[in-house]
Design a protein around this motif. Structure first.
Motif, short mmCIF file in Angstrom:
data_model
loop_
_atom_site.label_atom_id
_atom_site.label_comp_id
_atom_site.label_asym_id
_atom_site.label_seq_id
_atom_site.Cartn_x
_atom_site.Cartn_y
_atom_site.Cartn_z
N TRP A 24 53.37 21.92 29.46
CA TRP A 24 54.50 21.48 30.06
C TRP A 24 55.98 19.91 29.92
O TRP A 24 56.49 19.79 29.51
CB TRP A 24 53.65 21.17 31.42
N PHE A 25 54.80 19.48 28.24
CA PHE A 25 55.04 18.59 27.52
C PHE A 25 55.80 19.10 26.55
O PHE A 25 57.05 17.99 26.68
CB PHE A 25 54.12 17.77 27.09
N LEU A 39 62.99 13.60 31.90
CA LEU A 39 62.11 13.96 30.41
C LEU A 39 62.41 14.64 29.62
O LEU A 39 62.84 15.69 30.12
CB LEU A 39 60.15 13.29 30.22
N SER A 40 62.43 14.74 28.61
CA SER A 40 62.66 15.38 27.76
C SER A 40 61.05 15.94 26.50
O SER A 40 60.48 14.71 25.87
CB SER A 40 63.77 15.58 26.86
N ALA A 41 61.19 16.79 26.08
CA ALA A 41 60.79 17.14 24.62
C ALA A 41 60.32 16.08 23.59
O ALA A 41 59.47 15.46 22.82
CB ALA A 41 60.21 18.48 24.36
N ALA A 42 61.57 15.66 23.39
CA ALA A 42 61.69 14.77 21.93
C ALA A 42 61.58 13.90 22.14
O ALA A 42 60.50 13.33 21.82
CB ALA A 42 63.56 14.36 22.12
N GLN A 43 60.66 12.67 23.58
CA GLN A 43 60.00 11.86 23.98
C GLN A 43 59.01 11.86 23.70
O GLN A 43 58.91 10.81 23.40
CB GLN A 43 60.23 11.65 25.79
N ALA A 45 57.57 14.37 21.53
CA ALA A 45 57.14 15.18 20.41
C ALA A 45 56.26 14.87 19.53
O ALA A 45 55.05 15.07 18.61
CB ALA A 45 58.75 15.43 19.67
N GLY A 46 56.40 13.53 18.92
CA GLY A 46 55.13 12.66 18.08
C GLY A 46 53.86 12.49 18.54
O GLY A 46 52.90 13.64 18.22
N GLU A 50 50.66 15.21 17.82
CA GLU A 50 49.21 14.75 17.35
C GLU A 50 48.24 15.80 18.04
O GLU A 50 46.45 15.91 17.22
CB GLU A 50 48.86 13.73 17.37
N ILE A 51 48.41 15.27 19.35
CA ILE A 51 47.78 16.06 20.17
C ILE A 51 46.73 17.82 19.81
O ILE A 51 46.10 18.25 19.74
CB ILE A 51 47.82 16.00 21.66
#
Ligand SMILES: [Zn+2]
Length: 82
Positions: A24-25, A39-43, A45-46, A50-51
């Protein structure tokens, strides 16, 4: 291997914890369920990367049976490991 996993990240606008699946993210565009800001995936992404890495490591551990490194394909539990 991909496992659908629920994760919890904070909205950068309202700081509300958003509980959603990992994928979803990763959508190109979505809205915060709390404040409905775009919101967008780019926000994410980092942190999502990691997760994902953490999850991959956990999956590896599950496959290996435990976090400990043991010799052999099954940790010596069956006769195929000598
Ligand atoms: Zn929000």
């Amino acid at each position: 291997m991909s496992i659908e996993k629920d994760i919890c990240l904070e909205c950068p606008y309202c700081d509300e914890a958003i509980h959603r699946s990992l994928s979803w993210f990763k959508q190109t565009y979505f809205t915060c369920p709390a404040c409905e800001q775009g919101l967008s995936a780019a926000q994410f992404a980092g942190i999502v990367d990691e997760i994902e890495e953490e999850l991959d490591a956990q999956i590896e551990e599950m496959i290996q049976g435990s976090g400990e490194k043991k010799s052999g394909c099954c940790g010596g539990r069956s006769s195929c490991c000598k």
